[in-house]
Write an enzyme that holds these catalytic residues in place. Structure first.
Site, PDB file in Angstrom:
ATOM      1  N   GLU A 391      26.079 -46.699   4.523  1.00 49.14           N
ATOM      2  CA  GLU A 391      26.539 -47.664   5.526  1.00 49.14           C
ATOM      3  C   GLU A 391      25.506 -47.825   6.640  1.00 49.14           C
ATOM      4  O   GLU A 391      25.364 -48.909   7.212  1.00 49.14           O
ATOM      5  CB  GLU A 391      27.890 -47.231   6.099  1.00 49.14           C
ATOM      6  CG  GLU A 391      29.002 -47.086   5.063  1.00 49.14           C
ATOM      7  CD  GLU A 391      29.238 -48.326   4.230  1.00 49.14           C
ATOM      8  OE1 GLU A 391      28.876 -49.432   4.670  1.00 49.14           O
ATOM      9  OE2 GLU A 391      29.780 -48.202   3.119  1.00 49.14           O
ATOM     10  N   HIS A 394      23.136 -50.515   5.627  1.00 50.77           N
ATOM     11  CA  HIS A 394      23.678 -51.841   5.935  1.00 50.77           C
ATOM     12  C   HIS A 394      23.475 -52.172   7.416  1.00 50.77           C
ATOM     13  O   HIS A 394      23.036 -53.270   7.781  1.00 50.77           O
ATOM     14  CB  HIS A 394      25.177 -51.883   5.648  1.00 50.77           C
ATOM     15  CG  HIS A 394      25.534 -51.909   4.199  1.00 50.77           C
ATOM     16  ND1 HIS A 394      24.950 -52.789   3.304  1.00 50.77           N
ATOM     17  CD2 HIS A 394      26.450 -51.201   3.489  1.00 50.77           C
ATOM     18  CE1 HIS A 394      25.492 -52.597   2.108  1.00 50.77           C
ATOM     19  NE2 HIS A 394      26.382 -51.632   2.192  1.00 50.77           N
ATOM     20  N   HIS A 397      19.940 -52.863   8.401  1.00 48.93           N
ATOM     21  CA  HIS A 397      19.582 -54.191   7.891  1.00 48.93           C
ATOM     22  C   HIS A 397      20.078 -55.250   8.875  1.00 48.93           C
ATOM     23  O   HIS A 397      19.349 -56.196   9.228  1.00 48.93           O
ATOM     24  CB  HIS A 397      20.219 -54.382   6.512  1.00 48.93           C
ATOM     25  CG  HIS A 397      19.644 -55.499   5.713  1.00 48.93           C
ATOM     26  ND1 HIS A 397      20.047 -55.786   4.432  1.00 48.93           N
ATOM     27  CD2 HIS A 397      18.698 -56.437   6.008  1.00 48.93           C
ATOM     28  CE1 HIS A 397      19.380 -56.826   3.968  1.00 48.93           C
ATOM     29  NE2 HIS A 397      18.554 -57.240   4.922  1.00 48.93           N
TER      30      HIS A 397
END
Length: 602
Positions: A391, A394, A397
């Site tokens: 996570e 993510h 990103h």
């Protein structure tokens, strides 16, 4: 016996919760923002029928669109996170429902917008886009115009927008049933009655006591089976809605409808399934090894998740997990690790389970606020360390996307997202394996190899099986076959037997698994896990074995946000997902891990 305590949301310390004040300082501020949505909608609606007038008019409309988009994104994001943290909180549920209603009303009022942009002649809009003022909006407009073949008239678009809220009924009902209404009871472990929940399920299934696994499995799937017809009707409703929308827009199939926006060919989806089918013998070999190592006369479905190396037990506190992540991701540089770990220890993360909290984990970011992370962290499951890194991938990103792109093109696709997350998992594995080897800890080495092979299996093989199930379910409806409870269970049981092979035996209700997966309500989503890990394994090897140029290529990918289509951004990072090679290479990596396990566990 004593009971293990799972706190109410109000009893969770603030230090263990995410800090939503970075979006809105209070619920009152959220209310004010929600109430301002109609004004912003009217400001954009004022340009109806005028978008082709002049570049100045179009630019003004684009700015009004951005202001409205940012507002409704914040409003929905805040409400959604509140609801995810406690789905039994009626106030949070009401907020999310009001946000969805507002979004539906916005989409209905703006049904003119996309058709008008698409209707502007190509030569005219291409000339306008050359102007410097349009720079933040060029990619946004080009992506809108990519949808031209499947964009309907204003009236038809308004109808579809109005239908969107009712189209989410099946998903919403499933979520409430799955996360709030179903009661799975408790499981006795070492004299302690522990709650069986969506979150604790995986921990019980990794318990080395086979009786505990069997009881957990029987109790868990028995609860689902008592609602089999309801669950099947909900999933069938979701599939039927997907098929309706695809047909209304003129797509050849619901698969094409799901992939077209990202410029991903259905061939990529089918090639994934075909490549995995060609490598099922390796997967069957893994289950044969599992059967032998566990010393079983027959391998049952409740035996496939327990770690193969029984002697390794360790607890990892949340703070210790953060430091493992920091060290493992060091090849990405200090800015990356300081930012991520600062967020994990700061206000980004909602750390532990509480009653009513959504199961599993996710990362959810918008242009304002933090790239938030929901966890249900357990210190006795090292997989949760991988989940944290996943996570975190993510969220980083998102962080790089927000800091390197204007709002209209900051949002990357889910296809790309699964690369950044599983990339981090691979680096965590390599770090822990290296540490174990350096200490001469053979049992830990085998444990990590076992866990990593299991994780790649779950992400690559299992998600492909899920993807194939989704495809078969949608194709059944598209070919005129209603999705009854028996049809759905039959499809899923056939896939279970095909993927798990001759060494695995199933229970009469094992096929209920196909009716309990939340991701199935976001059609053709799960294949991105499989393609994502295929790309990430290639990129992790490229970055860790390369130099500054290879790392910079990866950061170009992270920073690209939504400024490119996913196939293009991944090629820029150094991998071609239109080829079967990355998938086959990932399957080869799994085979290599299996060979090491076979050797080590003789």
């Amino acid at each position: 016996m004593t009971n293990e305590y799972i706190p109410l949301r109000k009893d969770v310390p603030a230090s263990d919760k995410w800090d939503l004040s970075k979006i809105y300082a209070s619920d009152a501020d959220w209310e004010t923002a929600l109430n301002d949505v109609p004004r912003l909608t009217a400001a954009l609606s004022a340009y109806k029928g005028r978008l082709a007038e002049s570049p100045e008019t179009l630019l003004a409309a684009l700015k009004a669109d951005e202001a409205l988009g940012r507002q409704i994104e914040d409003v929905y994001h805040y409400a959604s996170l509140l609801h995810s943290a406690d789905q039994g909180d009626s106030s949070a549920q009401e907020k999310e429902n009001r946000a969805i209603m507002a979004l539906t009303q916005v989409e209905a009022a703006l049904s003119f917008y996309t058709p008008e942009i698409i209707a502007i002649p190509d030569e005219k809009i291409d000339a306008w886009l050359k102007g410097e003022a349009f720079a933040p909006y060029r990619v946004y407009i080009k992506k809108i115009r990519h949808l031209k073949p499947y964009t309907l008239s204003e009236k038809e678009e308004r109808i579809l927008a109005l239908q969107k809220e009712s189209g989410q009924t099946a998903e919403n009902a499933f979520s409430l049933l799955n996360n709030v209404d179903l009661n799975f009871g408790t499981i006795a472990v070492d004299g302690v009655d522990k709650p069986l929940t969506q979150s604790t399920w995986s921990t019980f299934m990794q318990n080395h006591d086979r009786d505990i696994r069997k009881k957990t499995y029987t109790q868990f799937y028995g609860t689902f089976e008592s609602h089999a017809n309801t669950l099947a009707a909900l999933y069938a409703g979701s599939v039927n809605n997907d098929v309706f929308v695809a047909r209304a827009r003129g797509y050849k199939s619901s698969l094409e409808a799901a992939l077209y926006q990202d410029k991903v060919s259905p061939a990529v989806y089918r090639n994934l399934i075909d490549t995995v089918h060609k490598n099922l013998d390796t997967l069957h070999r893994y289950y044969a090894l599992r059967k032998r190592v566990l010393g079983l006369s027959e391998l049952r479905h409740y035996d496939v998740y327990v770690p193969l190396v029984a002697s390794v037990h360790q607890k990892t506190s949340y703070e210790e997990a953060v430091e493992i992540v920091r060290n493992a991701l060091a090849p990405l540089g200090k800015e990356y690790t300081d930012t991520l770990c600062g967020g994990l220890l700061g206000g980004w993360c909602d750390r532990y389970e509480n009653k009513g909290k959504r199961s599993g984990a996710f990362s959810s970011g918008c242009y304002r606020g933090y790239p938030y992370i929901l966890l249900n962290y357990k210190d006795d499951s090292i997989r949760d360390v991988y989940t944290m890194a996943h996570e975190g991938g993510h969220s980083m990103h998102s962080w790089y996307s927000v800091h390197n792109n204007p709002y209209p093109c900051y949002s990357y696709t889910i296809f790309e997202a699964e690369v950044a997350s599983t990339f981090n998992e691979e680096l965590v594995f390599e770090y822990l394996l290296k540490e174990a080897k350096a200490k001469g800890n053979r049992e830990l080495v085998l444990y990590l190899l076992s866990m990593r092979s299991s994780d790649i299996l779950a992400t690559l093989y299992r998600q492909t099986m899920f993807a194939e199930y989704e495809l078969k379910a949608h194709e059944a409806v598209e070919n005129g076959q209603p999705l009854s409870t028996d049809v759905l269970r039959s499809i899923y049981r056939t896939l279970l037997e095909q993927y798990f092979g001759p060494d695995t035996r199933f229970e009469s209700n094992s096929d209920m698994e196909g009716l309990r997966i939340p991701h199935f309500y976001s059609a053709f989503y799960v294949y991105k896990y499989a393609t994502g890990i295929s790309a990430s394994l290639a990129l992790a090897k490229r970055v860790t074995q390369g130099g500054a140029a290879e790392r910079e290529d990866y950061f170009k990918f992270l920073k690209s946000g939504g400024s490119r289509y996913p196939m293009e951004s991944l090629r820029m990072a150094g991998v071609n997902m239109e080829s079967a090679e990355p998938v086959q290479a990932a399957l080869d990596t799994f085979r290599e891990l299996l060979e090491q396990l076979e050797e080590g566990l003789k």
